[in-house]
Design an enzyme around this catalytic site. Structure first.
Site, PDB file in Angstrom:
ATOM      1  N   PRO A  52     -35.755 -43.902 -63.280  1.00 46.79           N
ATOM      2  CA  PRO A  52     -35.090 -43.663 -64.565  1.00 46.79           C
ATOM      3  C   PRO A  52     -34.154 -42.452 -64.510  1.00 46.79           C
ATOM      4  O   PRO A  52     -33.103 -42.453 -65.130  1.00 46.79           O
ATOM      5  CB  PRO A  52     -36.263 -43.432 -65.529  1.00 46.79           C
ATOM      6  CG  PRO A  52     -37.402 -44.186 -64.916  1.00 46.79           C
ATOM      7  CD  PRO A  52     -37.212 -44.095 -63.425  1.00 46.79           C
ATOM      8  N   GLU A 100     -25.791 -51.446 -55.811  1.00 47.60           N
ATOM      9  CA  GLU A 100     -25.394 -51.040 -54.451  1.00 47.60           C
ATOM     10  C   GLU A 100     -24.129 -50.190 -54.465  1.00 47.60           C
ATOM     11  O   GLU A 100     -23.226 -50.345 -53.647  1.00 47.60           O
ATOM     12  CB  GLU A 100     -25.264 -52.262 -53.543  1.00 47.60           C
ATOM     13  CG  GLU A 100     -26.622 -52.954 -53.403  1.00 47.60           C
ATOM     14  CD  GLU A 100     -26.718 -53.871 -52.215  1.00 47.60           C
ATOM     15  OE1 GLU A 100     -26.038 -53.622 -51.207  1.00 47.60           O
ATOM     16  OE2 GLU A 100     -27.498 -54.835 -52.303  1.00 47.60           O
TER      17      GLU A 100
END
Ligand SMILES: Cc1cc2nc3c(=O)[nH]c(=O)nc-3n(C[C@H](O)[C@H](O)[C@H](O)COP(=O)(O)OP(=O)(O)OC[C@H]3O[C@@H](n4cnc5c(N)ncnc54)[C@H](O)[C@@H]3O)c2cc1C
Length: 389
Positions: free
Chosen positions: A131, A363
């Site tokens: 997070p 990514e």
């Protein structure tokens, strides 16, 4: 300079096109229906049947070394195959592959994790994001503390692909807070029955990731993947090695959508003429075709550099940034060309509109690719125009 595909590459491209067209694309209406009714696009059994069929054609383990029963096709061929598979939105992937970093395991780990993953008997997930640490992956806080022969892991991971289905995770945790990402992060192979829990995260596309919770999860010391403290390098290897594969898949989607746009523009009449006669529509098609070609060469060049064992990080970032933003521009234009129909769930465009959006986030986001490209240039790690020197 040679821009031609080899005879073998052309043959493989044609064979994969045939397989995708004949066996996979016909499932598109089912996928759309399943999605509308809240089910996964294709169930696991259908996927495994398709993978078994593909295996009969010889398409199995595209990137997997021959010693593990794979094709070991090489990066350029893998990009070509991904492009063909990307022509359908059916969430199909060829079987017989495993995450590249599982090859860093010792013999015992290879038998327990790598081989069954290649065979499709086990499912993995890769968990670095937290997070509080996404783009800033060096800042992860999940902690592993040594206790006898075990490590005890505590922390939260978020947005983990396959996190709710996987039976083991490659989880990255801080083992030495003083060193952090510079030698103090370790990768652990943690089976689900060691006690971590997952919760699915609904998203705009079918790519539903999960959050993972680790509360005093005990993992044996022998389950360290690679070397203790060298996990961050492994994570970067996982992310970096196949970066060109993301735009490769997007090429197929863009290609098919431009074909759809051409067909629709020629057939749809408005104000007494096919819309193909209006310059506004022609420019959408022209710009899309130009950008698709540019993305194709950027992607193939990055794959080619990987194939030659060169440092392809700069070209892969360029290919990922351009290829994924290209696909998002193309889907938007193609939806526009289809008017109201483009916005419905009858056609695949709306689904692609949602699915392709993700490619600009995971990514390495657009911004992170730009940051990498700019830093390489500003610090002299890469030169403008170096691809021709
Ligand atoms: C569907 C999905 C699947 C995923 N699968 C996985 C997985 O399997 N495993 C895994 O570990 N992770 C996974 N991720 C996580 C993904 O890699 C991160 O979401 C991504 O790296 C961005 O991190 P973030 O979401 O925390 O955004 P943030 O890092 O908070 O970024 C927010 C915004 O700020 C920008 N930003 C951040 N830093 C900078 C900077 N230095 N300069 C300029 N702009 C900046 C970003 O580009 C973005 O626009 C997945 C994510 C999604 C959505």
């Amino acid at each position: 300079m040679d821009f031609e595909l080899s005879e073998e590459q052309r043959a493989v491209k044609a064979a994969v096109r045939q397989f995708i067209t004949k066996e996979v694309a016909p499932l598109e209406p089912t996928v759309l229906l399943n999605e509308r009714e809240g089910r996964p696009g294709i169930d696991r059994e259908t996927l495994r049947d398709l993978q078994a069929k593909a295996r009969k054609y010889g398409y199995w383990g595209i990137n997997t070394p021959e010693e593990y029963g794979g094709m070991e096709a090489g990066p350029v061929m893998a990009a070509i195959i991904a492009g063909e598979a990307g022509r359908t939105f059916v969430p199909f992937r060829f079987g017989g592959s495993a995450d590249n970093i599982l090859y860093a395991g010792n013999e015992e780990q290879k038998q327990e994790y790598l081989v069954p993953t290649i065979e499709g008997d086990r499912r993995s997930c890769f968990a670095i994001t937290e997070p509080g640490a996404g783009s800033d992956a060096r800042n992860i806080r999940t902690r592993a503390v040594r206790d006898g022969d075990d490590w005890v892991i505590n922390g939260e991971k978020i947005f983990i692909t396959n996190g709710n289905e996987a039976d083991f995770v490659m989880v990255f945790a801080v083992t030495n807070p003083e060193l952090g990402a510079n030698g103090g992060v370790t990768c652990f192979l943690a089976d689900r029955d060691m006690g971590w829990e997952s919760t699915p995260i609904p998203t705009m596309g079918e790519w539903g990731p999960a959050s993972l919770s680790f509360q005093d999860v005990r993992v044996p010391h022998r389950n360290i993947l690679g070397e203790e403290g060298r996990g961050f390098e492994l994570a970067m290897q996982w992310i970096g090695q196949g970066r060109f594969m993301i735009p490769a898949g997007a090429l197929g989607a863009a290609e098919r959508m431009i074909e759809m746009a051409i067909e629709h523009a020629n057939n749809r009449e408005s104000m007494g003429h096919p819309i193909a006669e209006y310059q506004a529509i022609q420019w959408h098609i022209a710009d899309s075709a130009v950008e698709l070609e540019a993305a194709r060469w950027l992607t193939l060049r990055a794959a080619w550099q990987v194939e030659r064992g060169e440092d392809a990080r700069h070209s892969s970032s360029i290919a990922k940034l351009y290829g994924t933003t290209m696909a998002n521009r193309v889907v938007d234009r193609v939806l526009q060309i289809h008017g109201g129909m483009g916005y419905t769930k009858e056609l695949p465009i709306e689904r692609w509109y949602r699915e392709l959006r993700l490619l600009r986030i995971f990514e390495g986001t657009d911004e992170i690719q730009r940051r990498t490209i700019a830093r390489n240039l500003l610090r002299g790690h890469a030169k403008v125009g170096a691809s021709l020197s």
